[in-house]
Write a protein that holds these residues in place. Sequence first.
Motif, short mmCIF file in Angstrom:
data_model
loop_
_atom_site.label_atom_id
_atom_site.label_comp_id
_atom_site.label_asym_id
_atom_site.label_seq_id
_atom_site.Cartn_x
_atom_site.Cartn_y
_atom_site.Cartn_z
N ARG A 165 -5.73 2.56 0.05
CA ARG A 165 -4.73 1.60 -0.38
C ARG A 165 -3.65 1.51 0.71
NH1 ARG A 165 -4.84 -2.15 -4.11
NH2 ARG A 165 -5.70 -0.67 -5.65
N PRO A 166 -3.34 0.30 1.23
CA PRO A 166 -2.30 0.21 2.27
C PRO A 166 -0.92 0.53 1.70
CG PRO A 166 -3.00 -1.98 1.57
CD PRO A 166 -3.93 -1.00 0.90
N LEU A 167 -0.01 0.85 2.58
CA LEU A 167 1.37 1.07 2.16
C LEU A 167 1.94 -0.23 1.60
CD1 LEU A 167 2.58 3.24 5.16
CD2 LEU A 167 2.20 4.02 2.82
N PRO A 168 2.91 -0.15 0.68
CA PRO A 168 3.48 -1.36 0.08
C PRO A 168 3.94 -2.35 1.15
CG PRO A 168 4.26 0.58 -1.07
CD PRO A 168 3.50 1.08 0.12
N GLY A 169 3.55 -3.61 0.97
CA GLY A 169 3.94 -4.67 1.89
C GLY A 169 3.06 -4.82 3.11
N GLU A 170 2.07 -3.92 3.27
CA GLU A 170 1.19 -3.99 4.42
C GLU A 170 -0.16 -4.57 4.02
OE1 GLU A 170 0.95 -0.29 6.45
OE2 GLU A 170 3.07 -0.30 7.03
N ALA A 171 -0.84 -5.15 4.99
CA ALA A 171 -2.13 -5.80 4.74
C ALA A 171 -3.23 -4.76 4.58
CB ALA A 171 -2.48 -6.74 5.89
N GLN A 172 -4.26 -5.13 3.81
CA GLN A 172 -5.43 -4.28 3.70
C GLN A 172 -6.24 -4.36 4.99
OE1 GLN A 172 -6.71 -2.23 0.75
NE2 GLN A 172 -7.42 -1.46 2.73
N LEU A 173 -6.46 -3.21 5.61
CA LEU A 173 -7.23 -3.10 6.84
C LEU A 173 -8.40 -2.15 6.60
CD1 LEU A 173 -4.28 -2.59 9.36
CD2 LEU A 173 -5.58 -4.70 9.00
N PRO A 174 -9.36 -2.11 7.50
CA PRO A 174 -10.36 -1.04 7.42
C PRO A 174 -9.66 0.31 7.39
CG PRO A 174 -11.01 -2.66 9.06
CD PRO A 174 -9.61 -3.03 8.63
N CYS A 175 -10.21 1.25 6.67
CA CYS A 175 -9.50 2.51 6.43
C CYS A 175 -9.15 3.22 7.74
CB CYS A 175 -10.36 3.42 5.55
SG CYS A 175 -9.40 4.69 4.70
N SER A 176 -10.04 3.17 8.71
CA SER A 176 -9.78 3.86 9.97
C SER A 176 -8.63 3.26 10.75
CB SER A 176 -11.05 3.86 10.84
OG SER A 176 -11.45 2.53 11.12
N ALA A 177 -8.21 2.03 10.39
CA ALA A 177 -7.10 1.36 11.08
C ALA A 177 -5.79 1.50 10.33
CB ALA A 177 -7.43 -0.12 11.28
N LEU A 178 -5.81 2.05 9.12
CA LEU A 178 -4.59 2.21 8.35
C LEU A 178 -3.78 3.39 8.86
CD1 LEU A 178 -5.85 1.81 4.66
CD2 LEU A 178 -4.39 0.20 5.92
N ASP A 179 -2.48 3.30 8.65
CA ASP A 179 -1.62 4.47 8.85
C ASP A 179 -2.20 5.61 8.02
OD1 ASP A 179 0.55 6.37 8.51
OD2 ASP A 179 1.90 4.80 9.23
N THR A 180 -2.31 6.77 8.61
CA THR A 180 -2.94 7.89 7.88
C THR A 180 -2.09 8.38 6.71
OG1 THR A 180 -2.04 9.40 9.55
CG2 THR A 180 -4.32 8.68 9.82
N ARG A 181 -0.84 7.91 6.61
CA ARG A 181 -0.02 8.26 5.44
C ARG A 181 -0.30 7.37 4.26
NH1 ARG A 181 5.64 7.46 8.25
NH2 ARG A 181 4.47 5.59 8.82
N ALA A 182 -1.04 6.28 4.47
CA ALA A 182 -1.32 5.32 3.40
C ALA A 182 -2.30 5.90 2.39
CB ALA A 182 -1.87 4.02 4.00
N GLY A 183 -2.38 5.23 1.24
CA GLY A 183 -3.35 5.61 0.23
C GLY A 183 -2.75 6.24 -1.01
N VAL A 184 -3.59 6.38 -2.03
CA VAL A 184 -3.21 7.01 -3.29
C VAL A 184 -4.06 8.26 -3.47
CG1 VAL A 184 -3.26 6.75 -5.82
CG2 VAL A 184 -2.53 4.83 -4.36
N ASP A 185 -3.43 9.34 -3.89
CA ASP A 185 -4.16 10.57 -4.19
C ASP A 185 -4.93 10.35 -5.50
OD1 ASP A 185 -5.03 13.10 -5.02
OD2 ASP A 185 -3.21 14.11 -4.32
N LEU A 186 -6.22 10.18 -5.40
CA LEU A 186 -7.03 9.85 -6.58
C LEU A 186 -6.98 10.94 -7.63
CD1 LEU A 186 -10.15 8.28 -4.84
CD2 LEU A 186 -8.19 7.10 -5.87
N ASN A 187 -6.81 12.18 -7.21
CA ASN A 187 -6.78 13.28 -8.17
C ASN A 187 -5.49 13.31 -8.97
OD1 ASN A 187 -8.31 15.57 -9.15
ND2 ASN A 187 -6.73 16.87 -8.24
#
Length: 243
Positions: A165-187
Amino acid sequence: WRPLSDPRPGTRTEFPTLPSGRTTYRVWEDYETEMRRLARRYPSLVRLRSMGKTLLGEPMLGLEIARNVWASDGRPAFVQYGLHHAREWPSGEWGIEYAIELLEKRDRPRYASLLGNTRHFIFPVVNVDGFRASRGAGPSPIGAPESPNPRLGAGSNEYRRKNCRPLPGEAQLPCSALDTRAGVDLNRNYGFYFGGTGTEGIPTSEIYRGPAGFSEPESENVRLFTRRLQPTVVLSHHTYSEE
């Protein structure tokens, strides 16, 4: 269990014999290939299952294993989920190796009893998108804070934990191109005790829970599949360590 190369000085790495005989961690394509191969090889024992698709549209594949697997007989269900966290590579290996051992030893009394009396559901990779980036990609091109693990480089996708999941306000990119801080902890995205101790509401946090319980398709798919199944036992494998 570690991969062949352990960079720590003076470390002596010894490998137990795994059912598959592997000595390196799988990539997602390995998991998918092996699950499809097992379903073809043991058609009366193995059924390929899918919980749905990830945020980026990847299938969340798993296996159902039982004697007369296509029968509808109400046997108790034993479920295993791995790799909620993309960087915890061994947590996916457990489930697929269990499946291989169960099938290879299917005629031994203990294993025959397990197959005859229980249905085994194994989804080795819940966070398929994040795992593909962690296992298969190099460092992120977007600057990210230094990895808390000194064995890995700053901003390394290898250390990615969350989904894509991209950071708020950022576009959805391939995962390898996202800021590594992006995303939701699924657990931490499940509805039960959502927002409790051990979670944070800051999107860049390693334990970011998301905007609401089950906001992510991966955790929602797990919820719906588990609710339909009503299993007797559920194991969620995790392997994080400071070492």
